[in-house]
Enzyme design. Structure first.
Site, PDB file in Angstrom:
ATOM      1  N   ILE A  83      70.322 -15.715 -32.649  1.00  0.00           N
ATOM      2  CA  ILE A  83      70.594 -15.047 -31.035  1.00  0.00           C
ATOM      3  C   ILE A  83      71.038 -16.183 -30.333  1.00  0.00           C
ATOM      4  CG2 ILE A  83      69.511 -13.935 -29.038  1.00  0.00           C
ATOM      5  CD1 ILE A  83      66.978 -13.204 -31.073  1.00  0.00           C
ATOM      6  N   CYS A  84      72.421 -15.797 -29.494  1.00  0.00           N
ATOM      7  CA  CYS A  84      72.772 -16.657 -28.537  1.00  0.00           C
ATOM      8  C   CYS A  84      72.295 -16.261 -27.133  1.00  0.00           C
ATOM      9  CB  CYS A  84      74.310 -16.665 -28.612  1.00  0.00           C
ATOM     10  SG  CYS A  84      75.094 -17.969 -27.442  1.00  0.00           S
ATOM     11  N   LEU A  85      71.505 -16.967 -26.485  1.00  0.00           N
ATOM     12  CA  LEU A  85      70.895 -16.477 -25.269  1.00  0.00           C
ATOM     13  C   LEU A  85      70.601 -17.745 -24.516  1.00  0.00           C
ATOM     14  CD1 LEU A  85      70.177 -14.116 -23.332  1.00  0.00           C
ATOM     15  CD2 LEU A  85      68.202 -14.117 -24.555  1.00  0.00           C
TER      16      LEU A  85
END
Lengths: 224, 546
Positions: A87-89
């Site tokens: 996940i890119c957060l």
């Protein structure tokens, strides 16, 4: 008691008591530091009706270091790797704050599904799809939600409209996020089309993965 | 080292590099009062013509201890604090935010102090998300953000539950000016993690989206029981200061805490004329201020040295070898190396039969086997021309590379030789009447040979890139003279030592050492002058040259 253990225990209990948030946290094995989070796909999105599992690893320095999260359920989303679930957060990286909890982080993931950030993608292929054709992207995302996250069967626009046999097939390929050329390639070896789509989808035969997956491997899977 | 040395001058130079050149002489005065280095003393002793004059290849630098560095930082902080009438701690956070650029900070701060305070984390952002915890006692906070920035707030109303560890038994809590309270233990763990794991000196409030930065005294209070971590914090601050200042560099040698200031090497433009080889005060800690090449790469400037090291590392020369030593089968294009036998070739792959000399099909050779009479045909002449060009380029490179590598190897071997000789000298001291000081000429000679071989090594890299012409010829003359002298001295060093001849040998070696030293001076001095005069022209495009 160890501060980290106390905090995690408290977070798990809080989450159990809170019925309103629709977020669940369960143990995966005997360790309280390896958990599974589950939440519902947000309404009015292609993820509606799906149930998404997230792998949670609590690092040694938690809560002073961010938790490690990745999707277990396959998600078709620009900020989630379609292969690994990474996940890119921002809050999972430099914007992490020790006051954030597992629950608030999972809710942030839920809202990430509502509002993709295609300009800062994790999966470039998916982001490209999102940027070029929102409608087609939504169809694929809904299809993935149905297949992987137990979402409702894909209906409406695609299947309801009167389309030719060929168009329907093409849509089926597009919705699985595959290339027609790849499906044709393996179909020409004599495997039924539906089987080819199923296997290629399972192997995630898309984008950069195509180069990584050996053709023999695909054939092997097809022969199973 | 004189205390009036102004670090602050440099900040503006980020934007105007040429200005830097003006400041060189200012610093030159300062190093004059530091003790002359061993090298300088040696030269004086031998009375070289350059005595008393500043050698143009010698780049001025000063050494700063940890303490000097802290004082330099403090001077900056006090300057800003004085101008704006703010607490030094606040000035320090502002300076860090502006990467120690005082001019930029002053300019921006005058325009919009509130905005800058919020941006740098000195005061809370306007409309902070959780500003509801208002109290009349805190109303003064906005007007004087500095004085009440960090304060201990004793929990008074009911048991306090820390929102991070959920511990309700904690009684000691801390909050920054934003009043986000957490227990001291969490603060300590948080700051330790920031400093130790993330290597971050900027510790913001733990509350979500709160960007307030903890002051140094706050950090000190939470790390009161962990002094090593607080020291690490101070080190991180110093590292940041040095990295923001182009005139400063840490000595790269392990465990060395010194900082070197070399204002002359602070601009890119200056690096086209000087090679800033400096040391941190310890003669052995010699390094290039401007580039990561480990050697003393004088007389070749950084950018060309980089080209050379890259070329040596590249496998482009492998391709060159293949080009020179192999040919392609004219039918199937497989690469073929001829490793013996006659010119009648049969391609292993496609079985095509051809003549290695003219590359034409063998069948056309008729009965003139083993002596190709089709040699002069136009097509084959062209093919051979292309091949010999490539071969010439390779040979040129190898000529320079072999000598470059040879000097490096020889330098290493001379150190081995020294180790062996030293042992023998010790024995001689015991068996003969010579004193310890009398057998030290050997060490001096070996050191000099080592230094000169380093110079020679890089002169070959330089010669490879120098454009043909009179200048290059003069350069190579100097190089040849130095090389000859060094080889002579090396040979002397290899000679067997025995008690009868040691007196004569000692004289010869000492004389030769002086001569070699002089030749080395000439090469370095001439090349340095050449850079200043713009005499050197390269045969390849180099950054900063036309």
């Amino acid at each position: 008691m160890d501060a980290r253990l106390r905090r995690v225990n408290k977070e798990i209990t809080d989450c159990k008591n809170d019925k309103a948030s629709n977020v669940q946290i369960e143990l995966i094995d005997n360790s309280p530091f390896h958990l599974k989070g589950t939440f519902q796909g947000p309404e009015d999105t292609p993820y509606e009706g799906g149930c998404f599992d997230v792998d949670i690893v609590i690092p040694e320095a938690y809560p002073f270091q961010p938790v490690k999260m990745k999707f277990i359920t396959k998600v078709y989303h620009p900020n989630v790797s379609s292969a690994s679930g990474a996940i890119c957060l921002d809050i999972l990286k430099d914007a992490w704050s020790p006051v954030l909890t597992l629950k608030s982080t999972l809710i942030s993931l839920q809202s990430l599904l509502c509002s993709p950030e295609p300009n800062d993608p994790q999966d470039a292929e998916v982001a490209k799809h999102y940027m070029t054709s929102k409608q087609s992207f939504n169809d694929t995302a809904r299809y993935w939600t149905h297949i992987y996250a137990g979402g409702p069967e894909v209906s409406g626009a695609v299947k309801g409209s009167k389309v030719t046999q060929d168009d329907a097939e093409q849509d089926e390929i597009a919705m699985a996020g595959l290339e027609k050329a790849h499906v044709d390639q393996f179909e020409s070896l004599g495997f039924p089309r539906s089987k080819v789509i199923e296997v290629l989808r399972r192997l995630n035969y898309r984008g950069a993965n195509v180069a990584k997956i050996n053709e023999d491997r695909v054939v092997e899977e097809l022969l199973k | 080292m004189s205390s009036d040395y102004e670090y602050s001058d440099d900040d503006g130079d980020y934007y105007d590099e040429d200005e830097l050149m003006d400041q060189d002489d200012q610093v030159a005065n300062h190093s004059a009062d530091s003790a002359p280095s061993e090298e300088e003393m040696d030269i004086d002793a031998f009375d070289l013509p350059t005595k008393g004059k500043q050698k143009s290849y010698h780049i001025e630098s000063t050494t700063l201890s940890k303490h000097d560095l802290e004082r330099a930082m403090d001077e900056n902080i006090e300057y800003i604090a004085g101008i704006f009438g703010i607490e030094p701690e606040v000035a320090s956070i502002l300076l860090r935010h502006f990467e120690w650029n005082k001019e930029k900070l002053t300019e921006k701060y005058v325009d919009n102090p509130t905005g800058i305070n919020a941006e740098a984390g000195v005061s809370a952002k306007p409309n902070p998300p959780r500003s509801t915890t208002s109290g009349s006692s805190r109303s003064t906070r906005r007007t004087t953000p500095a004085s009440s920035r960090s304060k201990k707030s004793l929990s008074v109303e009911g048991p306090f539950v820390c929102p991070i560890c959920f511990d309700d038994t904690q009684t000691r809590t801390l909050a920054l000016a934003c009043s986000h309270k957490f227990c001291t233990e969490c603060w300590t763990a948080y700051a330790t993690n920031k400093i130790r794991s993330e290597g971050e000196f900027k510790t913001t409030c733990m509350a979500e989206e709160c960007t307030l930065v903890a002051t140094d005294s706050f950090i000190q209070s939470v790390l009161a029981t962990d002094l090593p971590t607080f020291d690490r914090f101070k080190e991180l601050l110093a590292r940041h200061f040095v990295s923001c200042n182009r005139k400063l560099k840490f000595c790269p040698y392990p465990e060395c805490a010194q900082t070197v200031s070399c204002p002359a090497a602070a601009s890119k433009f200056a690096l086209t004329t000087i090679i800033p080889i400096v040391n941190c005060g310890d003669e052995k800690h010699k390094f290039c201020f401007a580039c990561p090449i480990e050697d003393d790469h004088r007389p070749l400037i950084c950018s060309v040295s980089k080209l050379w090291t890259q070329k040596c590392r590249d496998d482009s020369e492998t391709a060159n070898w293949i080009k020179s030593n192999t040919k392609e089968c004219s039918k199937c294009q497989s690469t073929i190396e001829k490793d013996g036998g006659c010119n009648h070739m049969t391609c292993k792959k496609c079985k095509y039969e051809f003549c290695w000399v003219c590359m034409g099909p063998w069948s056309e050779h008729g009965t003139a086997w083993y002596s190709c009479n089709r040699f002069d045909e136009k097509e084959s002449v062209e093919a051979r021309d292309a091949q010999s060009k490539s071969r010439a380029s390779l040979e040129r490179y190898l000529h320079y590379y072999n000598r470059w590598a040879n000097h490096e190897q020889s330098a290493k071997l001379s150190m081995d030789l020294y180790a062996k000789t030293e042992k023998k000298m010790e024995e001689m001291q015991l068996t003969s009447a010579l004193t310890w000081i009398e057998v030290q000429f050997m060490k001096k000679a070996v050191d000099e040979v080592f230094r000169c071989r380093m110079t020679l090594k890089w002169t070959y890299a330089m010669a490879y890139y120098l454009q043909k012409g009179n200048e290059k010829e003069l350069f190579e003359d100097n190089q040849r003279d130095l090389e000859k002298a060094v080889e002579d001295l090396s040979e002397l060093l290899e000679q067997p030592i025995d008690t009868e001849t040691i007196g004569a040998l000692r004289q010869k070696v000492t004389d030769k050492t002086v001569y070699v030293q002089k030749r080395n001076e000439i090469v370095l001095e001439d090349s340095a002058q050449g850079y200043l005069e713009g005499r050197w022209k390269w045969n390849t495009p180099v950054e900063g040259f036309d």
